[in-house]
Motif scaffolding. Structure first.
Motif, PDB file in Angstrom:
ATOM      1  N   ASP A 241      24.244  10.428 -10.350  1.00  0.00           N
ATOM      2  CA  ASP A 241      23.162  10.025  -9.460  1.00  0.00           C
ATOM      3  C   ASP A 241      21.955  10.931  -9.626  1.00  0.00           C
ATOM      4  OD1 ASP A 241      24.744   8.027  -8.482  1.00  0.00           O
ATOM      5  OD2 ASP A 241      25.301   9.075  -6.646  1.00  0.00           O
ATOM      6  N   LYS A 242      20.867  10.542  -9.000  1.00  0.00           N
ATOM      7  CA  LYS A 242      19.682  11.391  -8.948  1.00  0.00           C
ATOM      8  C   LYS A 242      19.134  11.351  -7.536  1.00  0.00           C
ATOM      9  CE  LYS A 242      16.671   7.613 -10.593  1.00  0.00           C
ATOM     10  NZ  LYS A 242      15.822   7.152 -11.721  1.00  0.00           N
ATOM     11  N   ARG A 243      18.372  12.388  -7.198  1.00  0.00           N
ATOM     12  CA  ARG A 243      17.764  12.474  -5.874  1.00  0.00           C
ATOM     13  C   ARG A 243      16.245  12.412  -6.020  1.00  0.00           C
ATOM     14  NH1 ARG A 243      19.833  18.116  -4.536  1.00  0.00           N
ATOM     15  NH2 ARG A 243      19.423  18.175  -6.788  1.00  0.00           N
ATOM     16  N   VAL A 244      15.639  11.552  -5.209  1.00  0.00           N
ATOM     17  CA  VAL A 244      14.186  11.375  -5.225  1.00  0.00           C
ATOM     18  C   VAL A 244      13.659  11.639  -3.821  1.00  0.00           C
ATOM     19  CG1 VAL A 244      12.269   9.807  -5.714  1.00  0.00           C
ATOM     20  CG2 VAL A 244      14.406   9.617  -7.026  1.00  0.00           C
ATOM     21  N   ALA A 245      12.737  12.581  -3.707  1.00  0.00           N
ATOM     22  CA  ALA A 245      12.121  12.889  -2.406  1.00  0.00           C
ATOM     23  C   ALA A 245      10.957  11.939  -2.177  1.00  0.00           C
ATOM     24  CB  ALA A 245      11.644  14.335  -2.377  1.00  0.00           C
ATOM     25  N   LEU A 246      10.962  11.281  -1.028  1.00  0.00           N
ATOM     26  CA  LEU A 246       9.917  10.312  -0.702  1.00  0.00           C
ATOM     27  C   LEU A 246       9.138  10.745   0.536  1.00  0.00           C
ATOM     28  CD1 LEU A 246      11.949   7.011  -1.224  1.00  0.00           C
ATOM     29  CD2 LEU A 246      10.246   7.981  -2.768  1.00  0.00           C
ATOM     30  N   VAL A 247       7.824  10.665   0.447  1.00  0.00           N
ATOM     31  CA  VAL A 247       6.935  10.939   1.573  1.00  0.00           C
ATOM     32  C   VAL A 247       6.336   9.603   1.994  1.00  0.00           C
ATOM     33  CG1 VAL A 247       4.873  12.140   2.355  1.00  0.00           C
ATOM     34  CG2 VAL A 247       6.426  13.259   0.727  1.00  0.00           C
TER      35      VAL A 247
ATOM     36  N   ALA B 160      -4.250   4.753  13.169  1.00  0.00           N
ATOM     37  CA  ALA B 160      -4.552   3.586  13.992  1.00  0.00           C
ATOM     38  C   ALA B 160      -5.785   2.850  13.476  1.00  0.00           C
ATOM     39  CB  ALA B 160      -4.754   4.016  15.444  1.00  0.00           C
ATOM     40  N   ALA B 161      -6.726   3.576  12.891  1.00  0.00           N
ATOM     41  CA  ALA B 161      -7.943   2.951  12.380  1.00  0.00           C
ATOM     42  C   ALA B 161      -7.661   2.000  11.232  1.00  0.00           C
ATOM     43  CB  ALA B 161      -8.931   4.025  11.933  1.00  0.00           C
ATOM     44  N   ASP B 162      -6.597   2.274  10.477  1.00  0.00           N
ATOM     45  CA  ASP B 162      -6.247   1.436   9.333  1.00  0.00           C
ATOM     46  C   ASP B 162      -5.197   0.383   9.676  1.00  0.00           C
ATOM     47  OD1 ASP B 162      -7.977   2.663   7.529  1.00  0.00           O
ATOM     48  OD2 ASP B 162      -6.523   4.203   7.000  1.00  0.00           O
ATOM     49  N   ALA B 163      -4.644   0.444  10.861  1.00  0.00           N
ATOM     50  CA  ALA B 163      -3.566  -0.475  11.244  1.00  0.00           C
ATOM     51  C   ALA B 163      -4.090  -1.886  11.486  1.00  0.00           C
ATOM     52  CB  ALA B 163      -2.875   0.031  12.502  1.00  0.00           C
ATOM     53  N   PRO B 164      -3.290  -2.901  11.165  1.00  0.00           N
ATOM     54  CA  PRO B 164      -3.671  -4.269  11.527  1.00  0.00           C
ATOM     55  C   PRO B 164      -3.784  -4.402  13.042  1.00  0.00           C
ATOM     56  CG  PRO B 164      -1.871  -4.260   9.929  1.00  0.00           C
ATOM     57  CD  PRO B 164      -2.032  -2.856  10.407  1.00  0.00           C
ATOM     58  N   SER B 165      -4.549  -5.355  13.494  1.00  0.00           N
ATOM     59  CA  SER B 165      -4.754  -5.557  14.922  1.00  0.00           C
ATOM     60  C   SER B 165      -3.433  -5.748  15.650  1.00  0.00           C
ATOM     61  CB  SER B 165      -5.638  -6.791  15.136  1.00  0.00           C
ATOM     62  OG  SER B 165      -5.818  -7.056  16.508  1.00  0.00           O
ATOM     63  N   GLY B 166      -3.264  -4.985  16.738  1.00  0.00           N
ATOM     64  CA  GLY B 166      -2.069  -5.114  17.565  1.00  0.00           C
ATOM     65  C   GLY B 166      -0.875  -4.309  17.096  1.00  0.00           C
ATOM     66  N   GLU B 167      -1.026  -3.533  16.034  1.00  0.00           N
ATOM     67  CA  GLU B 167       0.100  -2.743  15.515  1.00  0.00           C
ATOM     68  C   GLU B 167      -0.186  -1.248  15.622  1.00  0.00           C
ATOM     69  OE1 GLU B 167       2.581  -4.029  12.447  1.00  0.00           O
ATOM     70  OE2 GLU B 167       1.391  -5.806  11.979  1.00  0.00           O
ATOM     71  N   THR B 168       0.869  -0.478  15.798  1.00  0.00           N
ATOM     72  CA  THR B 168       0.765   0.980  15.896  1.00  0.00           C
ATOM     73  C   THR B 168       1.571   1.609  14.774  1.00  0.00           C
ATOM     74  OG1 THR B 168       0.570   0.868  18.305  1.00  0.00           O
ATOM     75  CG2 THR B 168       1.192   2.995  17.345  1.00  0.00           C
ATOM     76  N   PRO B 169       0.942   2.436  13.933  1.00  0.00           N
ATOM     77  CA  PRO B 169       1.682   3.003  12.816  1.00  0.00           C
ATOM     78  C   PRO B 169       2.720   4.027  13.267  1.00  0.00           C
ATOM     79  CG  PRO B 169      -0.517   3.947  12.949  1.00  0.00           C
ATOM     80  CD  PRO B 169      -0.474   2.827  13.950  1.00  0.00           C
ATOM     81  N   PRO B 170       3.920   3.995  12.687  1.00  0.00           N
ATOM     82  CA  PRO B 170       4.908   5.038  12.963  1.00  0.00           C
ATOM     83  C   PRO B 170       4.415   6.389  12.449  1.00  0.00           C
ATOM     84  CG  PRO B 170       5.905   3.117  11.916  1.00  0.00           C
ATOM     85  CD  PRO B 170       4.431   2.957  11.788  1.00  0.00           C
ATOM     86  N   ALA B 171       5.038   7.452  12.918  1.00  0.00           N
ATOM     87  CA  ALA B 171       4.688   8.789  12.441  1.00  0.00           C
ATOM     88  C   ALA B 171       5.120   8.948  10.980  1.00  0.00           C
ATOM     89  CB  ALA B 171       5.372   9.842  13.300  1.00  0.00           C
ATOM     90  N   PRO B 172       4.349   9.719  10.197  1.00  0.00           N
ATOM     91  CA  PRO B 172       4.769   9.970   8.815  1.00  0.00           C
ATOM     92  C   PRO B 172       6.148  10.620   8.785  1.00  0.00           C
ATOM     93  CG  PRO B 172       2.508  10.702   9.175  1.00  0.00           C
ATOM     94  CD  PRO B 172       3.069  10.384  10.524  1.00  0.00           C
ATOM     95  N   ARG B 173       6.905  10.356   7.748  1.00  0.00           N
ATOM     96  CA  ARG B 173       8.223  10.968   7.609  1.00  0.00           C
ATOM     97  C   ARG B 173       8.584  11.130   6.149  1.00  0.00           C
ATOM     98  NH1 ARG B 173      12.557   7.189   6.848  1.00  0.00           N
ATOM     99  NH2 ARG B 173      11.985   4.990   7.140  1.00  0.00           N
ATOM    100  N   THR B 174       9.616  11.895   5.912  1.00  0.00           N
ATOM    101  CA  THR B 174      10.124  12.088   4.558  1.00  0.00           C
ATOM    102  C   THR B 174      11.572  11.638   4.508  1.00  0.00           C
ATOM    103  OG1 THR B 174      10.829  14.365   5.016  1.00  0.00           O
ATOM    104  CG2 THR B 174       8.589  14.056   4.162  1.00  0.00           C
ATOM    105  N   ALA B 175      12.044  11.381   3.290  1.00  0.00           N
ATOM    106  CA  ALA B 175      13.431  10.955   3.111  1.00  0.00           C
ATOM    107  C   ALA B 175      13.878  11.341   1.716  1.00  0.00           C
ATOM    108  CB  ALA B 175      13.571   9.453   3.318  1.00  0.00           C
ATOM    109  N   CYS B 176      15.160  11.630   1.574  1.00  0.00           N
ATOM    110  CA  CYS B 176      15.724  11.942   0.265  1.00  0.00           C
ATOM    111  C   CYS B 176      16.655  10.793  -0.131  1.00  0.00           C
ATOM    112  CB  CYS B 176      16.492  13.255   0.306  1.00  0.00           C
ATOM    113  SG  CYS B 176      17.111  13.771  -1.321  1.00  0.00           S
ATOM    114  N   ALA B 177      16.298  10.088  -1.178  1.00  0.00           N
ATOM    115  CA  ALA B 177      17.101   8.960  -1.645  1.00  0.00           C
ATOM    116  C   ALA B 177      18.007   9.428  -2.781  1.00  0.00           C
ATOM    117  CB  ALA B 177      16.200   7.840  -2.127  1.00  0.00           C
ATOM    118  N   ARG B 178      19.312   9.203  -2.626  1.00  0.00           N
ATOM    119  CA  ARG B 178      20.245   9.470  -3.717  1.00  0.00           C
ATOM    120  C   ARG B 178      20.650   8.121  -4.302  1.00  0.00           C
ATOM    121  NH1 ARG B 178      24.915  13.555  -2.600  1.00  0.00           N
ATOM    122  NH2 ARG B 178      25.588  11.925  -1.119  1.00  0.00           N
TER     123      ARG B 178
END
Length: 215
Positions: A85-91, A97-115
């Motif tokens: 396997d390999k591990r890939v770090a994703l941001v 909110a300024a870039d969000a489509p009308s009526g939507e709220t962006p989630p907080a940024p997060r990171t994840a490690c995909a194996r």
């Protein structure tokens, strides 16, 4: 001829136009660079860091980079290596909110490690840690972890002026760069509005010929 007249007769400052979409980035050392392949064809190596940012951008040169930490050792600290396997770090930066489509709220940024398996693509790694994903009929990545809930690469007015006098022939050509960069090259792909680009090219050619005759 009517089209050419419209193109040549509308010179003046104009509102900049962008596209609301997920851009794809690669981490080189301490800097983000716009990816040269789309997630569906990019095959990262173990230890790579890649990022996605949702924002309104005019083209790849104007695209907004992911925010937050991007250190592989930190992101994948809890995911040990495993043979085959390999591990890939994703941001994952869901934007503001300024870039969000009308009526939507962006989630907080997060990171994840995909194996993922050694031959997996970035799209595979993303699917492993950020479902549900949403694509359109042209395979353009529209949503990560369900955000946004609607829309896909739509054109929006940025509220900025272009800052200089120019005919729509040049302006239109610039606008069409955004889907080409963000989708086909850095996508997965989206169809480019080839007809508009062709009209812009004809308008530019007509302007050149007219100036040449006057000269």
């Amino acid at each position: 001829m009517v089209v050419v007249c419209v193109l040549l007769g509308s010179a003046g400052p104009a509102q900049a136009v962008g596209y609301r979409y997920w851009s794809f980035w690669e981490r080189n050392g301490s800097a983000w660079t716009y990816a040269t392949q789309g997630p569906s064809t990019s095959r990262p190596s173990d230890g790579d860091v890649q990022g996605f940012r949702f924002a309104v951008s005019e083209d790849s040169a104007d695209a907004t980079k992911p925010r937050g930490g991007a250190d592989f050792a930190t992101i994948c600290a809890g995911t040990p290596a495993r043979g085959g396997d390999k591990r890939v770090a994703l941001v994952l930066d869901f934007g503001t909110a300024a870039d969000a489509p009308s009526g939507e709220t962006p989630p907080a940024p997060r990171t994840a490690c995909a194996r993922v398996p050694g031959d997996a693509t970035t799209a595979d790694a993303l699917a492993a840690v950020a479902d549900p994903l949403r694509y359109d009929t042209n395979a353009l990545l529209c949503a990560i972890a369900g955000y946004p809930g609607k829309g896909c690469g739509e054109q929006v007015t940025t509220g900025r002026e272009t800052g200089k006098e120019q005919g729509p022939a040049k302006s239109t050509a610039r606008k069409e760069q955004a889907p080409a960069k963000s989708a086909a090259d850095h996508g997965p792909s989206v169809g480019v509005l080839a007809g508009v680009a062709a009209v812009a090219a004809l308008g530019g050619a007509a302007l050149w010929q007219a100036r040449r005759r006057r000269g």
